[in-house]
Design a protein around this motif. Structure first.
Motif, PDB file in Angstrom:
ATOM      1  N   VAL A  54       2.746   2.892   3.687  1.00 20.87           N
ATOM      2  CA  VAL A  54       2.716   2.965   2.225  1.00 20.87           C
ATOM      3  C   VAL A  54       1.420   2.378   1.680  1.00 20.87           C
ATOM      4  N   TYR A 107      -9.459  -2.321   1.407  1.00 22.64           N
ATOM      5  CA  TYR A 107      -8.922  -3.567   1.958  1.00 22.64           C
ATOM      6  C   TYR A 107      -8.482  -3.408   3.405  1.00 22.64           C
ATOM      7  N   ILE A 128      -1.785   4.739   2.724  1.00 23.41           N
ATOM      8  CA  ILE A 128      -2.088   5.997   2.033  1.00 23.41           C
ATOM      9  C   ILE A 128      -2.321   5.776   0.546  1.00 23.41           C
ATOM     10  N   THR A 129      -2.280   4.517   0.081  1.00 23.12           N
ATOM     11  CA  THR A 129      -2.656   4.230  -1.299  1.00 23.12           C
ATOM     12  C   THR A 129      -4.180   4.210  -1.376  1.00 23.12           C
ATOM     13  N   ARG A 130      -4.738   5.219  -2.051  1.00 22.26           N
ATOM     14  CA  ARG A 130      -6.178   5.430  -1.952  1.00 22.26           C
ATOM     15  C   ARG A 130      -6.972   4.275  -2.551  1.00 22.26           C
ATOM     16  N   ALA A 131      -6.458   3.685  -3.632  1.00 22.56           N
ATOM     17  CA  ALA A 131      -7.220   2.627  -4.298  1.00 22.56           C
ATOM     18  C   ALA A 131      -7.328   1.380  -3.432  1.00 22.56           C
ATOM     19  N   TRP A 132      -6.465   1.244  -2.433  1.00 20.43           N
ATOM     20  CA  TRP A 132      -6.480   0.049  -1.595  1.00 20.43           C
ATOM     21  C   TRP A 132      -7.127   0.284  -0.241  1.00 20.43           C
TER      22      TRP A 132
END
Lengths: 198, 339
Positions: free
Chosen positions: B131, B141, B134-138
């Motif tokens: 999860v 990190y 695949i969160t592009r904004a993260w």
């Protein structure tokens, strides 16, 4: 009183995506933001109310064996109206909804209401039923879209609502986020109505 | 005649004393050396991630169980194991809210929604990782090259698999295989300590906590498919040994893919499961946008577990069944088909 119930049942008891669990394809696909959800919902209100009225008018004329085809023709003509109107006046929403406006034709809620309600009831109850169910659908789509937009983009109807250093949880506006948020909302509503009953 | 005092009960008749706590605490014990290597290289940052991850996993489990009014079972250690596994595949510099989000989604959606321990079709730690991955904004990190650039570790600060993806096998020529094996490579807090994971995994196999089939066939799967790629094109794909020693393969083989609830129960099922995990790992490494594919390969194969559980020895047929009579069509059905 009975007419009022016809209208209000669509707002909670038969709330389309959460109670009837119908029409999930647009619910999952167009709720990336509150705006697209609202736009889709308004289109569905129009098509659903008009098709319910027309089906109810013609319910004694349509032969039983070809009724589904006739309903589809009726629904499709209203969908074309919506498509052309949104193309002319709300081009931004038309672009973001894309293929899902023409797909309203095969939305199971609309066909389901035509078959289950409008083909058996008079014009006024059918119109109220269409309005109520459509309003419930719009509310659900807008709420789901708002939740996904706030978490996934940090905005609501395009304006920033989260703090400025917020790194959006873009998972929520992706396809798996749609499934998970729909499932969580469904679970919460079931839990709520369970506590109401007991 | 006096009736004998006999207890009649279904199998199993005798309990060997194995409990969930024994499994969980053995896994925690086996992961301690790898975790210690992470603390040694990345210091307080690694400790912070591990503590936040284990804490939030247990908190998530306790919270959802108290909301659902179920008995709270955080003392069995299964939530702690999944929190620790998640921490070990993350870079040490990851912000803590990512860890918390991953654990809550993993435990609540990946485990408790399906009925809790033993009923989860996917490994909760992997769900949480996927999860946030695949969160592009993260993405920044979790990119090891970007995340770990500010550390003094004494070895090459490049993620071997990212280098392989960008430059082909010539780019990874300066990574010595011995260094990779000894854990001197950039990677997750614990997932890069290859030798310690191998020893921990072997300890678990010897203690009977995990079976040997999945790790062995996982490694064979990686070696065989990587070998095929490597023989086909030696300039762009890494050698089988490199593929086994780099990235998450070792932690995947011994710890991630062997989660009891989300792996098959029969021997042939386990062998096929492990091999396909390894094979998918190499395929994802070669063709996906992510440098490593272990987690996604394990998640994908977790979905096949109900199917793989059907691979089992033929049971002797029951004594002759009564011959099957064709179903009688009801009158209305006949009418319907006629019209």
């Amino acid at each position: 009183m009975k007419l009022l119930r016809t209208f209000t049942k669509g707002l909670w008891e038969e709330l389309p995506p959460f109670r009837l669990v119908l029409g999930l394809c647009p619910v999952l696909a167009v709720t990336k933001s509150a705006e697209t959800g609202l736009g889709m919902g308004l289109a569905v209100i129009f098509v659903l109310t008009c098709s319910n009225v027309l089906v109810s008018c013609l319910r004694n004329v349509i032969p039983r064996k070809v009724r589904i085809a006739s309903y589809i023709v009726i629904i499709a003509s209203f969908v074309v109206m919506v498509e052309l109107a949104s193309q002319a006046f709300f081009y931004k929403i038309y672009e973001s909804l894309g293929i899902f406006i023409p797909l309203i034709v095969v939305n199971c809620i609309i066909l389901g209401r035509a078959e289950a309600f409008a083909s058996r009831n008079g014009i006024i109850p059918s119109a109220l039923d269409g309005l109520g169910i459509g309003l419930g659908f719009t509310m659900s789509l807008t709420v789901l879209g708002a939740i996904r937009e706030i978490l996934g983009a940090g905005t609501l109807f395009g304006t920033q609502v989260m703090w400025s250093s917020f790194r959006p949880f873009t998972f929520m506006v992706e396809a798996p986020g749609a499934f998970i948020s729909l499932g969580v909302l469904l679970a919460l509503m079931n839990a709520f109505s369970k506590t109401q009953q007991s | 005649m006096k009736a004998l005092d006999l207890t009649v009960s279904p199998a199993p008749h005798c309990h060997c004393g194995a409990r969930i706590t024994r499994v969980s605490y053995n896994i925690l014990l086996a992961l301690i050396p790898a975790m210690a290597m992470g603390f040694y290289y990345y210091g307080f940052d690694a400790l912070r991630v591990v503590a936040a991850s284990m804490g939030s996993a247990m908190l998530a489990e306790a919270a959802i169980q108290s909301i659902l009014r179920k008995p709270i079972t955080i003392a069995d250690g299964s939530a702690a194991v999944s929190g620790l596994l998640l921490a070990l595949i993350l870079p040490a510099s990851v912000p803590l809210y990512l860890v918390v989000v991953a654990n809550f989604v993993g435990i609540v959606v990946g485990k408790q929604c399906f009925g809790g321990l033993g009923a989860n079709p996917l490994n909760p730690a992997l769900v949480g990782w996927a999860v946030i991955r695949i969160t592009r904004a993260w993405a920044g990190y979790l990119d090891f090259d970007l995340a770990l650039v500010n550390y003094e570790t004494g070895f090459i600060l490049q993620y071997p698999l990212a280098v392989l993806k960008a430059q082909g096998s010539a780019g990874v020529a300066h990574f010595s295989l011995m260094d990779l094996f000894l854990g001197k490579q950039v990677g997750g807090i614990g997932s890069s300590a290859i030798i310690w994971l191998l020893l921990g995994g072997l300890y678990l196999v010897v203690r009977g906590v995990i079976r040997w089939e999945i790790p062995l066939s996982f490694l064979i799967g990686v070696a065989v498919i990587a070998g095929i790629f490597w023989l086909g094109d030696r300039t762009s794909y890494g050698s089988p040994i490199f593929n086994i020693l780099a990235g998450n393969v070792m932690i995947g083989a011994f710890f991630l893919s062997t989660d009891n609830a989300s792996s098959p129960v029969n021997q042939w099922g386990m062998l096929v499961f492990g091999f396909c995990c390894g094979a998918m790992t190499v395929v994802l490494r070669s063709w996906s946008i992510y440098p490593d594919g272990v987690v996604f390969a394990c998640l994908l194969m977790n979905l096949f577990v109900p199917l793989l559980d059907k691979i089992k020895k033929k049971q002797p047929l029951p004594p002759a069944l009564s011959p099957v009579t064709p179903p009688v069509m009801s009158k209305s059905a006949e009418e319907r088909s006629a019209s």
